[in-house]
Design a protein around this motif. Structure first.
Motif, PDB file in Angstrom:
ATOM      1  N   GLY A 156       0.837  -1.204   0.000  1.00 22.43           N
ATOM      2  CA  GLY A 156       0.000   0.000   0.000  1.00 22.43           C
ATOM      3  C   GLY A 156       0.868   1.248   0.000  1.00 22.43           C
ATOM      4  O   GLY A 156       0.657   2.187  -0.775  1.00 22.43           O
ATOM      5  N   SER A 157       1.874   1.229   0.875  1.00 20.59           N
ATOM      6  CA  SER A 157       2.771   2.373   0.989  1.00 20.59           C
ATOM      7  C   SER A 157       3.576   2.568  -0.304  1.00 20.59           C
ATOM      8  O   SER A 157       3.717   3.685  -0.815  1.00 20.59           O
ATOM      9  CB  SER A 157       3.695   2.131   2.185  1.00 20.59           C
ATOM     10  OG  SER A 157       4.722   3.069   2.204  1.00 20.59           O
ATOM     11  N   PHE A 158       4.070   1.470  -0.847  1.00 20.62           N
ATOM     12  CA  PHE A 158       4.847   1.496  -2.101  1.00 20.62           C
ATOM     13  C   PHE A 158       3.995   2.081  -3.241  1.00 20.62           C
ATOM     14  O   PHE A 158       4.465   2.938  -4.013  1.00 20.62           O
ATOM     15  CB  PHE A 158       5.292   0.058  -2.420  1.00 20.62           C
ATOM     16  CG  PHE A 158       5.872  -0.153  -3.779  1.00 20.62           C
ATOM     17  CD1 PHE A 158       7.205   0.144  -4.044  1.00 20.62           C
ATOM     18  CD2 PHE A 158       5.101  -0.671  -4.826  1.00 20.62           C
ATOM     19  CE1 PHE A 158       7.769  -0.060  -5.306  1.00 20.62           C
ATOM     20  CE2 PHE A 158       5.644  -0.878  -6.086  1.00 20.62           C
ATOM     21  CZ  PHE A 158       6.975  -0.574  -6.324  1.00 20.62           C
ATOM     22  N   LEU A 159       2.732   1.648  -3.330  1.00 18.34           N
ATOM     23  CA  LEU A 159       1.884   2.111  -4.429  1.00 18.34           C
ATOM     24  C   LEU A 159       1.498   3.577  -4.248  1.00 18.34           C
ATOM     25  O   LEU A 159       1.416   4.338  -5.216  1.00 18.34           O
ATOM     26  CB  LEU A 159       0.632   1.230  -4.550  1.00 18.34           C
ATOM     27  CG  LEU A 159       0.902  -0.202  -5.018  1.00 18.34           C
ATOM     28  CD1 LEU A 159      -0.381  -1.022  -5.037  1.00 18.34           C
ATOM     29  CD2 LEU A 159       1.559  -0.222  -6.408  1.00 18.34           C
ATOM     30  N   VAL A 166      -5.083   4.129  -3.064  1.00 20.02           N
ATOM     31  CA  VAL A 166      -5.183   2.748  -2.580  1.00 20.02           C
ATOM     32  C   VAL A 166      -6.274   2.639  -1.519  1.00 20.02           C
ATOM     33  O   VAL A 166      -6.451   3.546  -0.696  1.00 20.02           O
ATOM     34  CB  VAL A 166      -3.834   2.319  -1.945  1.00 20.02           C
ATOM     35  CG1 VAL A 166      -3.907   0.887  -1.417  1.00 20.02           C
ATOM     36  CG2 VAL A 166      -2.680   2.456  -2.935  1.00 20.02           C
ATOM     37  N   VAL A 167      -7.001   1.500  -1.553  1.00 24.77           N
ATOM     38  CA  VAL A 167      -7.910   1.152  -0.463  1.00 24.77           C
ATOM     39  C   VAL A 167      -7.550  -0.239   0.018  1.00 24.77           C
ATOM     40  O   VAL A 167      -7.221  -1.113  -0.786  1.00 24.77           O
ATOM     41  CB  VAL A 167      -9.381   1.196  -0.945  1.00 24.77           C
ATOM     42  CG1 VAL A 167     -10.281   0.332  -0.063  1.00 24.77           C
ATOM     43  CG2 VAL A 167      -9.895   2.625  -0.946  1.00 24.77           C
ATOM     44  N   ASN A 187      -4.101   3.466   9.096  1.00 19.92           N
ATOM     45  CA  ASN A 187      -4.127   4.824   9.650  1.00 19.92           C
ATOM     46  C   ASN A 187      -2.764   5.484   9.600  1.00 19.92           C
ATOM     47  O   ASN A 187      -2.636   6.648   9.251  1.00 19.92           O
ATOM     48  CB  ASN A 187      -4.669   4.806  11.084  1.00 19.92           C
ATOM     49  CG  ASN A 187      -6.175   4.563  11.078  1.00 19.92           C
ATOM     50  OD1 ASN A 187      -6.858   4.955  10.130  1.00 19.92           O
ATOM     51  ND2 ASN A 187      -6.673   3.891  12.092  1.00 19.92           N
ATOM     52  N   ARG A 188      -1.738   4.705   9.962  1.00 16.63           N
ATOM     53  CA  ARG A 188      -0.376   5.259   9.926  1.00 16.63           C
ATOM     54  C   ARG A 188       0.010   5.680   8.524  1.00 16.63           C
ATOM     55  O   ARG A 188       0.731   6.655   8.323  1.00 16.63           O
ATOM     56  CB  ARG A 188       0.627   4.205  10.391  1.00 16.63           C
ATOM     57  CG  ARG A 188       0.696   4.076  11.881  1.00 16.63           C
ATOM     58  CD  ARG A 188       1.934   3.264  12.244  1.00 16.63           C
ATOM     59  NE  ARG A 188       1.838   2.791  13.607  1.00 16.63           N
ATOM     60  CZ  ARG A 188       2.259   1.610  14.032  1.00 16.63           C
ATOM     61  NH1 ARG A 188       2.821   0.774  13.187  1.00 16.63           N
ATOM     62  NH2 ARG A 188       2.128   1.275  15.288  1.00 16.63           N
ATOM     63  N   LEU A 189      -0.456   4.923   7.551  1.00 11.69           N
ATOM     64  CA  LEU A 189      -0.047   5.190   6.170  1.00 11.69           C
ATOM     65  C   LEU A 189      -0.997   6.165   5.462  1.00 11.69           C
ATOM     66  O   LEU A 189      -0.762   6.547   4.319  1.00 11.69           O
ATOM     67  CB  LEU A 189       0.014   3.864   5.381  1.00 11.69           C
ATOM     68  CG  LEU A 189       1.126   2.901   5.826  1.00 11.69           C
ATOM     69  CD1 LEU A 189       0.906   1.503   5.238  1.00 11.69           C
ATOM     70  CD2 LEU A 189       2.491   3.445   5.402  1.00 11.69           C
TER      71      LEU A 189
END
Ligand SMILES: Nc1nc2c(ncn2[C@@H]2O[C@H](COP(=O)(O)OP(=O)(O)O)[C@@H](O)[C@H]2O)c(=O)[nH]1
Ligand SMILES: [Mg+2]
Length: 333
Positions: A156-159, A166-167, A187-189
């Motif tokens: 998710g973070s990479f994308l 992203v979901v 939440n963090r991301l």
């Protein structure tokens, strides 16, 4: 990463060099009549420097056996190890080596090609998403504790960093605390998460995640799921239902590199049971052997997409076969 294997491969390369150099001997004697005639000296020198050694089976048999042992000891699956050996044997036997040409260069290039051959091409996720209708739906599966949830967060973070929206769908409704775990990551991301109560039907959660993404023009849906074994019928049926309802574009099988051959066998079974389009191997940072990473794509016929290299969100690298092989065959640790 894979330090143990790297070290052993160095030794095997040295073994090849030593055997080929000593077994091939010196170039044949110069014909006596030419040797006696001083006028022919120039011509004879050319003959010597142009002469070639031919590498024979007996030059490489012993180091090939050593290589096979090293591969097997480092968890490379037997058929894959055999394929690598056959490749090098075919490549090196009968190969002509010019006087002055380094044995090491020939061996290294042969080993490199043999490894590249089994590693496949990897999987360019960003390229895939760019060329695909939105939302791209990616379902993550695998056994418990291998790092699926962490991988969903990392990808998710990479994308997000690659510019996609992203979901995350919280499809592990089974394990206590699973929802909270993925919720904290999301939440963090700063990634939107779709979740239901614990015990809810994961198909319903992931269906909602897809619907949300359609309505909000989201690029990618990442669907986390509960861990399961391929021989647990109920859980596999549940996965089949998820697949029918969510209609994933990609099914990603997640396992841990440290599991070695077990990971390869499990991936094979999952591929057979529910299909897999790509593989992520986590915990490569804790794996000195590298056998699973070398064997998995060739064994199941699906590409390795990412390696997980730690517990942080950035600890994930797209699998680049050339880079891995260069790294394995380099002397630097
Ligand atoms: N060292 C290391 N640990 C990892 C990696 N990926 C996941 N983990 C850890 O493995 C454990 C299980 O991860 P989790 O995502 O909950 O696994 P899941 O049950 O498959 O969802 C957690 O402690 C993670 O931090 C990795 O690439 N390297
Ligand atoms: Mg999980």
């Amino acid at each position: 990463m894979f330090d143990g294997l790297r070290e052993k491969l160095q030794k095997v390369q040295a073994g090849f060099e030593q055997n080929i150099t000593s077994e091939s001997g010196e170039p044949q004697d110069i014909p006596p009549q030419e040797e006696k005639d001083p006028n022919l000296l120039g011509r004879v020198r050319v003959l010597i420097t142009d002469r070639e050694f031919v590498i024979s089976v007996k030059d490489i048999d012993e180091p090939l056996n050593d290589l096979e042992m090293v591969l097997l000891e480092n968890d490379v699956a037997l058929p894959v190890a055999e394929e690598i050996i056959a490749h090098i044997r075919k490549d090196l036997t009968g190969k002509r080596r010019k006087v002055g040409e380094k044995v090491g260069t020939i061996v290294l290039s042969s080993l490199r090609n043999a490894l590249l051959d089994v590693l496949g091409e990897g999987f360019d996720l960003v390229g895939y998403i760019k060329n695909h209708d939105r939302p791209v739906k990616i379902l993550f599966t695998g056994v418990n504790g291998t790092g699926k949830t962490t991988t969903v967060a990392k990808i998710g973070s990479f994308l997000k960093k690659s510019g996609f929206s992203v979901v995350i769908g919280a499809g592990d409704t089974f394990r206590a605390g699973a929802r909270e775990q993925i919720d904290v990551h999301a939440n963090r991301l700063g990634i939107k998460i779709i979740q239901h109560q614990q015990g809810a039907d994961p198909s319903a959660v992931l269906f909602d995640a897809v619907e949300y993404s359609r309505a909000h023009h989201i690029d990618v849906v990442l669907a986390d799921t509960a861990g399961r074994f391929h021989n647990r019928v109920n859980l596999m049926n549940q996965l089949d239902k998820i697949r029918r309802i969510m209609k994933p574009d990609l099914i990603v099988y997640v396992d841990e590199a440290v599991a070695g051959n077990d990971a390869v066998v499990r991936a094979f079974e999952f591929e057979k049971a529910v299909g897999a389009d790509a593989v992520v191997l986590t915990k490569a940072d804790m794996d000195p052997k590298g056998g699973a990473a070398i064997s998995i794509a060739h064994t199941i016929g699906k590409p390795l997409m990412f390696l997980g290299t730690g517990q942080g969100y950035d600890d994930i690298v797209p699998f680049m076969p050339g880079q891995i092989v260069d790294d394995l065959l380099s002397e630097a640790a």
